[in-house]
Scaffold this motif. Structure first.
Motif, PDB file in Angstrom:
ATOM      1  N   LEU A 186       0.864  -1.174   0.000  1.00 28.15           N
ATOM      2  CA  LEU A 186       0.000   0.000   0.000  1.00 28.15           C
ATOM      3  C   LEU A 186       0.901   1.224   0.000  1.00 28.15           C
ATOM      4  O   LEU A 186       1.727   1.384   0.898  1.00 28.15           O
ATOM      5  N   THR A 187       0.777   2.055  -1.016  1.00 28.44           N
ATOM      6  CA  THR A 187       1.542   3.300  -1.040  1.00 28.44           C
ATOM      7  C   THR A 187       0.564   4.459  -0.988  1.00 28.44           C
ATOM      8  O   THR A 187      -0.451   4.445  -1.689  1.00 28.44           O
ATOM      9  N   GLN A 188       0.861   5.415  -0.143  1.00 34.06           N
ATOM     10  CA  GLN A 188      -0.093   6.486   0.117  1.00 34.06           C
ATOM     11  C   GLN A 188       0.592   7.848   0.081  1.00 34.06           C
ATOM     12  O   GLN A 188       1.578   8.064   0.778  1.00 34.06           O
ATOM     13  N   VAL A 189       0.037   8.743  -0.742  1.00 36.08           N
ATOM     14  CA  VAL A 189       0.465  10.139  -0.686  1.00 36.08           C
ATOM     15  C   VAL A 189      -0.233  10.761   0.519  1.00 36.08           C
ATOM     16  O   VAL A 189      -1.458  10.746   0.611  1.00 36.08           O
ATOM     17  N   LEU A 190       0.542  11.294   1.444  1.00 34.06           N
ATOM     18  CA  LEU A 190      -0.043  11.819   2.673  1.00 34.06           C
ATOM     19  C   LEU A 190      -0.199  13.337   2.618  1.00 34.06           C
ATOM     20  O   LEU A 190      -1.209  13.873   3.043  1.00 34.06           O
ATOM     21  N   THR A 191       0.827  14.016   2.112  1.00 32.34           N
ATOM     22  CA  THR A 191       0.739  15.475   1.936  1.00 32.34           C
ATOM     23  C   THR A 191       1.437  15.812   0.623  1.00 32.34           C
ATOM     24  O   THR A 191       1.910  14.928  -0.079  1.00 32.34           O
ATOM     25  N   THR A 192       1.534  17.086   0.308  1.00 24.31           N
ATOM     26  CA  THR A 192       2.205  17.483  -0.933  1.00 24.31           C
ATOM     27  C   THR A 192       3.701  17.193  -0.877  1.00 24.31           C
ATOM     28  O   THR A 192       4.399  17.293  -1.885  1.00 24.31           O
ATOM     29  N   ARG A 193       4.212  16.846   0.316  1.00 25.11           N
ATOM     30  CA  ARG A 193       5.644  16.584   0.464  1.00 25.11           C
ATOM     31  C   ARG A 193       5.955  15.199   1.018  1.00 25.11           C
ATOM     32  O   ARG A 193       7.124  14.827   1.118  1.00 25.11           O
ATOM     33  N   LEU A 194       4.945  14.470   1.437  1.00 24.25           N
ATOM     34  CA  LEU A 194       5.199  13.224   2.178  1.00 24.25           C
ATOM     35  C   LEU A 194       4.486  12.035   1.529  1.00 24.25           C
ATOM     36  O   LEU A 194       3.290  12.100   1.246  1.00 24.25           O
ATOM     37  N   VAL A 195       5.240  10.972   1.301  1.00 19.45           N
ATOM     38  CA  VAL A 195       4.657   9.740   0.779  1.00 19.45           C
ATOM     39  C   VAL A 195       5.158   8.578   1.628  1.00 19.45           C
ATOM     40  O   VAL A 195       6.301   8.583   2.103  1.00 19.45           O
ATOM     41  N   ALA A 196       4.273   7.592   1.864  1.00 20.89           N
ATOM     42  CA  ALA A 196       4.651   6.452   2.698  1.00 20.89           C
ATOM     43  C   ALA A 196       4.209   5.171   2.021  1.00 20.89           C
ATOM     44  O   ALA A 196       3.256   5.156   1.235  1.00 20.89           O
ATOM     45  N   THR A 197       4.912   4.115   2.326  1.00 20.16           N
ATOM     46  CA  THR A 197       4.552   2.819   1.746  1.00 20.16           C
ATOM     47  C   THR A 197       4.618   1.726   2.810  1.00 20.16           C
ATOM     48  O   THR A 197       5.531   1.698   3.638  1.00 20.16           O
ATOM     49  N   LEU A 198       3.600   0.875   2.801  1.00 16.61           N
ATOM     50  CA  LEU A 198       3.534  -0.272   3.705  1.00 16.61           C
ATOM     51  C   LEU A 198       3.672  -1.532   2.865  1.00 16.61           C
ATOM     52  O   LEU A 198       3.101  -1.615   1.781  1.00 16.61           O
ATOM     53  N   ALA A 199       4.427  -2.493   3.365  1.00 16.46           N
ATOM     54  CA  ALA A 199       4.549  -3.747   2.621  1.00 16.46           C
ATOM     55  C   ALA A 199       4.453  -4.917   3.587  1.00 16.46           C
ATOM     56  O   ALA A 199       4.903  -4.836   4.738  1.00 16.46           O
ATOM     57  N   TRP A 200       3.851  -5.968   3.112  1.00 13.21           N
ATOM     58  CA  TRP A 200       3.756  -7.207   3.874  1.00 13.21           C
ATOM     59  C   TRP A 200       4.207  -8.338   2.963  1.00 13.21           C
ATOM     60  O   TRP A 200       3.821  -8.379   1.796  1.00 13.21           O
ATOM     61  N   GLU A 201       5.015  -9.235   3.481  1.00 12.23           N
ATOM     62  CA  GLU A 201       5.437 -10.362   2.648  1.00 12.23           C
ATOM     63  C   GLU A 201       5.543 -11.626   3.485  1.00 12.23           C
ATOM     64  O   GLU A 201       6.177 -11.636   4.543  1.00 12.23           O
ATOM     65  N   THR A 202       4.916 -12.665   3.003  1.00 14.03           N
ATOM     66  CA  THR A 202       5.015 -13.982   3.629  1.00 14.03           C
ATOM     67  C   THR A 202       5.703 -14.918   2.645  1.00 14.03           C
ATOM     68  O   THR A 202       5.360 -14.931   1.465  1.00 14.03           O
ATOM     69  N   GLN A 203       6.680 -15.655   3.140  1.00  9.73           N
ATOM     70  CA  GLN A 203       7.341 -16.648   2.290  1.00  9.73           C
ATOM     71  C   GLN A 203       7.270 -17.993   2.996  1.00  9.73           C
ATOM     72  O   GLN A 203       7.409 -18.068   4.222  1.00  9.73           O
ATOM     73  N   SER A 204       7.084 -19.015   2.216  1.00 11.27           N
ATOM     74  CA  SER A 204       6.999 -20.352   2.782  1.00 11.27           C
ATOM     75  C   SER A 204       7.826 -21.304   1.918  1.00 11.27           C
ATOM     76  O   SER A 204       7.690 -21.316   0.702  1.00 11.27           O
ATOM     77  N   SER A 244       6.948  -3.928   6.524  1.00  6.74           N
ATOM     78  CA  SER A 244       7.798  -2.741   6.534  1.00  6.74           C
ATOM     79  C   SER A 244       6.978  -1.489   6.309  1.00  6.74           C
ATOM     80  O   SER A 244       5.909  -1.519   5.687  1.00  6.74           O
ATOM     81  N   ILE A 245       7.491  -0.401   6.837  1.00  5.04           N
ATOM     82  CA  ILE A 245       6.928   0.912   6.558  1.00  5.04           C
ATOM     83  C   ILE A 245       8.090   1.822   6.189  1.00  5.04           C
ATOM     84  O   ILE A 245       9.140   1.805   6.834  1.00  5.04           O
ATOM     85  N   ARG A 246       7.911   2.587   5.106  1.00  5.62           N
ATOM     86  CA  ARG A 246       8.948   3.510   4.674  1.00  5.62           C
ATOM     87  C   ARG A 246       8.275   4.828   4.319  1.00  5.62           C
ATOM     88  O   ARG A 246       7.139   4.839   3.837  1.00  5.62           O
ATOM     89  N   ALA A 247       8.976   5.899   4.529  1.00  2.00           N
ATOM     90  CA  ALA A 247       8.407   7.210   4.212  1.00  2.00           C
ATOM     91  C   ALA A 247       9.492   8.102   3.636  1.00  2.00           C
ATOM     92  O   ALA A 247      10.682   7.949   3.950  1.00  2.00           O
ATOM     93  N   LYS A 248       9.066   9.022   2.779  1.00  2.00           N
ATOM     94  CA  LYS A 248       9.996   9.957   2.171  1.00  2.00           C
ATOM     95  C   LYS A 248       9.387  11.349   2.254  1.00  2.00           C
ATOM     96  O   LYS A 248       8.191  11.529   1.985  1.00  2.00           O
ATOM     97  N   TYR A 249      10.213  12.316   2.591  1.00  2.00           N
ATOM     98  CA  TYR A 249       9.717  13.675   2.794  1.00  2.00           C
ATOM     99  C   TYR A 249      10.554  14.658   1.993  1.00  2.00           C
ATOM    100  O   TYR A 249      11.787  14.641   2.058  1.00  2.00           O
TER     101      TYR A 249
END
Lengths: 397, 78
Positions: A186-204, A244-249
């Motif tokens: 899930l990647t989300q634009v939060l403000t005009t300067r901030l974007v964040a991304t959430l990721a989930w991964e399962t491996q078997s 994971s959660i990552r954000a860029k400003y």
């Protein structure tokens, strides 16, 4: 000097198993641009990347090229291909301790296809990895969808891998591994300067997850050094979860900061935390500098021990330092220069990039047997530094 | 303890996704306000080949795997 029959052909120790296991499934994601890589329902840019990589640390040297080409066909299809080579020369602590140095090569080739339809992108990838005693094939499929005025992109992906495991000098040895990978993003634009991304991964994984060359040590009062070796035994299944959660400003001037955190847990009871922090600063004359720091720390697998009390001390046994408790700190710097092509020409832009990362690994329960004190189990903890260098050219057309 | 941490991460993510999908959202960042977000320095995957390589270097030497930086994200601004 070869120390014990079980480790004669040695390979694998630093590189192998994990090179193949982890890499092949994830390699597909390199080519699957839109899966978790959100660019509001457009196809990835047409580009060519040629990279030379070098890793040097702990007695292991790995070098080689990587070449990726991406080309658009019509308005809705993008095709990509990647060739990657690892040329390995290893005299790692494991090799020094239990076997003889070796050299090896691994080649990996991938093909990717992205199909864009309105605000959805469908991605397919096929990856193949070859070594003389290990072959791995994986396929991946992914979908991404832009929502809410393109402020949000959700994505999911599924990967399937199949490995054939061999053992040097033992033609009768043949094992296999099946791998499954599930990803949500899930990647989300939060403000005009901030974007964040959430990721989930399962491996078997299911199958032969051991390293066929590696050994564990146990206390043996009858041995001259006080300990002996026996082959590792791993469980035949492993399931892991990572989030994971990552954000860029974007800063008030033209530069950006980024931060990230990843949580990890698996059925071998390894858990890990990863933190990242960085700063990117472009200059008007085409130069760009990125500085970054990364902290990684993990707890050992439940069946890991540096020194078991006796032979066959438990049903599963490991002395693989990658499964031990350790931490690593990485400081990295990238310097790039970008050239803009002439308007109307075939070349949009091109860049030349130099990246250097210095990694410090510190193990808390993996001992350096070359620093023997004469007391079994009281050897110093192992630690080493690694230098990772990348030089690459990117051409956009 | 481990399960609790997993729940703490998983459920808010699922909740956010459901909340977002359940209603029509007026974009609060207009297309003409995305100049900063569209800057290449804001891309999570500016150099995919380099990111894939670093991801590989790490997964070879670490017990953890998955949800790494090579899976990145972008800006939703093109």
């Amino acid at each position: 000097m070869r120390a014990a029959p079980t480790v004669v052909a040695v390979a694998a120790i630093d590189h192998r198993m994990r090179v193949r296991t982890a890499a092949v499934l994830t390699a597909g994601t390199l080519l699957m641009g839109p899966v978790g890589v959100l660019h509001a329902a457009v196809l990835p840019e047409e580009r060519l990347d040629l990279l030379y990589h070098s890793y040097d640390g702990g007695g292991v040297e790995v070098t080689g090229p990587s070449l990726m080409v991406r080309k658009q066909i019509g308005q809705s299809l993008s095709v990509s291909g990647n060739y990657y080579l690892d040329s390995v020369s290893s005299a790692s602590i494991d090799v020094v301790t239990t076997a003889s140095p070796y050299t090896d090569e691994r080649t990996e080739t991938s093909l990717g296809l992205d199909y864009l339809h309105q605000k959805s992108t469908l991605s397919l990838s096929l990856t193949r990895s070859d070594e003389n005693d290990y072959e791995a094939t994986s396929v991946g499929v992914g979908v991404s969808q832009d929502l809410f005025g393109d402020l949000t992109t959700i994505s999911f992906g599924f990967g399937l891998g199949s490995d054939d495991v061999g053992r040097r000098g033992d033609p009768a040895f043949s094992e296999s591994v099946d791998r499954y990978q599930y990803r949500l993003g899930l990647t989300q634009v939060l403000t005009t300067r901030l974007v964040a991304t959430l990721a989930w991964e399962t491996q078997s994984d299911e199958g032969y997850l051991n390293n066929p060359y590696r050994s564990v040590r146990y206390i043996d009062p009858g041995a001259p050094v006080g300990y002996s070796w026996q082959a590792e035994v791993y469980p035949s299944t492993r399931t892991s979860d990572a989030a994971s959660i990552r954000a860029k400003y974007f800063l008030p001037y033209r530069a950006a900061v980024f931060a990230g955190y990843r949580w990890y847990d698996d059925t071998w009871e390894i858990n890990a935390d990863t933190y990242e922090l960085g700063y990117i600063h472009p200059f008007d004359n085409g130069w760009l500098v990125e500085a970054r720091y990364r902290r990684y720390a993990q707890r050992a697998a439940e069946f890991y021990s540096d020194l078991f009390p006796f032979a066959d001390a438990q049903n599963f046994l490991a002395r693989d330092k990658e499964l031990s408790s350790f931490s690593s700190d990485t400081l990295g710097l990238t310097v790039s220069y970008e050239y803009s092509g002439a308007p109307g020409g075939w070349l949009d832009r091109a860049s030349i990039n130099f990246a250097y990362d210095r990694v410090r690994f510190e193990y808390s329960d993996f001992r350096d047997l070359t620093g023997s004190t004469g007391v079994v189990g009281a050897e110093p903890s192992y630690a080493f530094d690694a230098d990772v260098v990348q030089v690459y050219v990117s051409v956009f057309y | 303890m481990i399960d609790l941490r997993r729940q703490v991460l998983l459920w808010p993510a699922i909740g956010a996704l459901l909340a977002l999908s359940g209603c029509a959202v007026e974009p609060w960042v207009k297309p003409y306000e995305r100049a900063h977000l569209a800057d290449p320095i804001m891309s999570f995957t500016r150099d995919p080949v380099s990111a894939a390589y670093m991801n590989h270097v790490r997964e070879v030497r670490e017990g953890a795997r998955g949800a790494g930086s090579a899976h990145g994200g972008g800006c939703g601004c093109n």
